[in-house]
Design a protein around this motif. Structure first.
Motif, short mmCIF file in Angstrom:
data_model
loop_
_atom_site.label_atom_id
_atom_site.label_comp_id
_atom_site.label_asym_id
_atom_site.label_seq_id
_atom_site.Cartn_x
_atom_site.Cartn_y
_atom_site.Cartn_z
N VAL A 136 37.86 48.87 44.77
CA VAL A 136 38.94 48.88 44.17
C VAL A 136 39.59 47.37 43.85
O VAL A 136 39.43 46.65 44.68
CB VAL A 136 40.06 49.83 44.28
CG1 VAL A 136 39.50 51.29 44.37
CG2 VAL A 136 40.38 49.39 45.91
N ASP A 137 40.27 47.10 42.53
CA ASP A 137 40.62 45.95 42.29
C ASP A 137 42.32 45.94 43.06
O ASP A 137 42.84 47.08 43.46
CB ASP A 137 40.65 45.41 40.91
CG ASP A 137 41.61 46.34 40.08
OD1 ASP A 137 42.40 47.16 40.37
OD2 ASP A 137 41.53 46.13 38.87
N SER A 138 42.97 45.02 42.81
CA SER A 138 44.33 44.98 43.46
C SER A 138 45.28 45.97 42.89
O SER A 138 46.44 46.20 43.18
CB SER A 138 45.09 43.40 43.35
OG SER A 138 44.92 42.98 41.79
N ASN A 139 45.01 46.37 41.50
CA ASN A 139 45.74 47.26 40.78
C ASN A 139 45.26 48.98 41.04
O ASN A 139 45.40 49.59 40.28
CB ASN A 139 45.74 47.00 39.30
CG ASN A 139 46.39 45.64 39.10
OD1 ASN A 139 47.41 45.23 39.61
ND2 ASN A 139 45.59 44.82 38.19
N ASP A 140 44.45 49.09 41.98
CA ASP A 140 43.95 50.08 42.39
C ASP A 140 42.77 50.97 41.35
O ASP A 140 42.72 52.01 41.22
CB ASP A 140 44.85 51.07 42.70
CG ASP A 140 45.65 51.01 44.08
OD1 ASP A 140 45.05 50.38 45.04
OD2 ASP A 140 46.80 51.20 44.23
N LYS A 141 42.37 49.91 40.58
CA LYS A 141 41.55 50.46 39.50
C LYS A 141 40.05 50.32 40.12
O LYS A 141 39.69 49.51 40.86
CB LYS A 141 41.35 49.49 38.26
CG LYS A 141 40.35 49.92 37.24
CD LYS A 141 40.36 48.73 36.01
CE LYS A 141 39.06 49.04 35.29
NZ LYS A 141 39.00 48.01 34.21
#
Length: 160
Positions: A136-141
């Motif tokens: 996941v990325d820092s935006n929880d994507k």
């Protein structure tokens, strides 16, 4: 001291990942780092593209399956399609971003494991434990899903 070695591994991995400029090589570095950190015998990496998952890389040290350079997929890459999503472990983790640890994949009936059975039979290998984790990325994507197989103890003697 093991804790100090683990902290050094995490810091080195973080540095390598933070400095990688190319998206696909970043995934390659993540898989290699996680395999090293968990002493995994194998790993598979799928990346998310347009609401589907695309197989990017598979590595298994026991059967000498190691794409030392990531084979970047094209339109013929293996994809997970809607008809497979109901019992597919990769799609499940993609849709429900959580880490799943399975002690004995052959005794777990939540997911279709035909690919594991075929791999084991073809290579004379025995997959025991499986860990699936979302990337996941820092935006929880969710950017992808990673599977690690047969993670071992630090002395490399026992699969955990």
């Amino acid at each position: 001291m093991q804790i100090t070695k683990d902290i050094i591994k995490v810091l080195e991995a973080g540095h390598a990942i933070a400095n990688e400029k190319y998206y696909l090589r970043l995934f390659d570095e993540i898989l290699a780092t996680c395999m090293d950190f968990t002493n995994a015998e194998g790993g598979i990496l799928y990346i998310a593209t347009k609401k589907q998952l695309l197989r990017l890389k598979e590595v298994n040290q026991k059967v000498d399956l190691d794409a030392s350079e990531t084979s970047y997929p094209d339109e013929d890459g293996e994809r997970i399609h809607a008809e497979k999503q109901d019992r597919d472990r990769f799609y499940y983790v993609y849709s429900n971003p959580e880490i799943i640890c399975i002690d004995n994949i052959y005794e777990d009936d939540r997911f279709d494991i035909e690919d594991i059975k075929e791999f084991d039979e073809r290579h004379g290998y025995k997959t025991s434990s499986v860990m699936l984790a979302p990337i996941v990325d820092s935006n929880d994507k969710v950017l992808g899903v990673m599977q690690l197989t047969n993670c071992r103890t630090d002395d490399l003697k026992e699969v955990v």
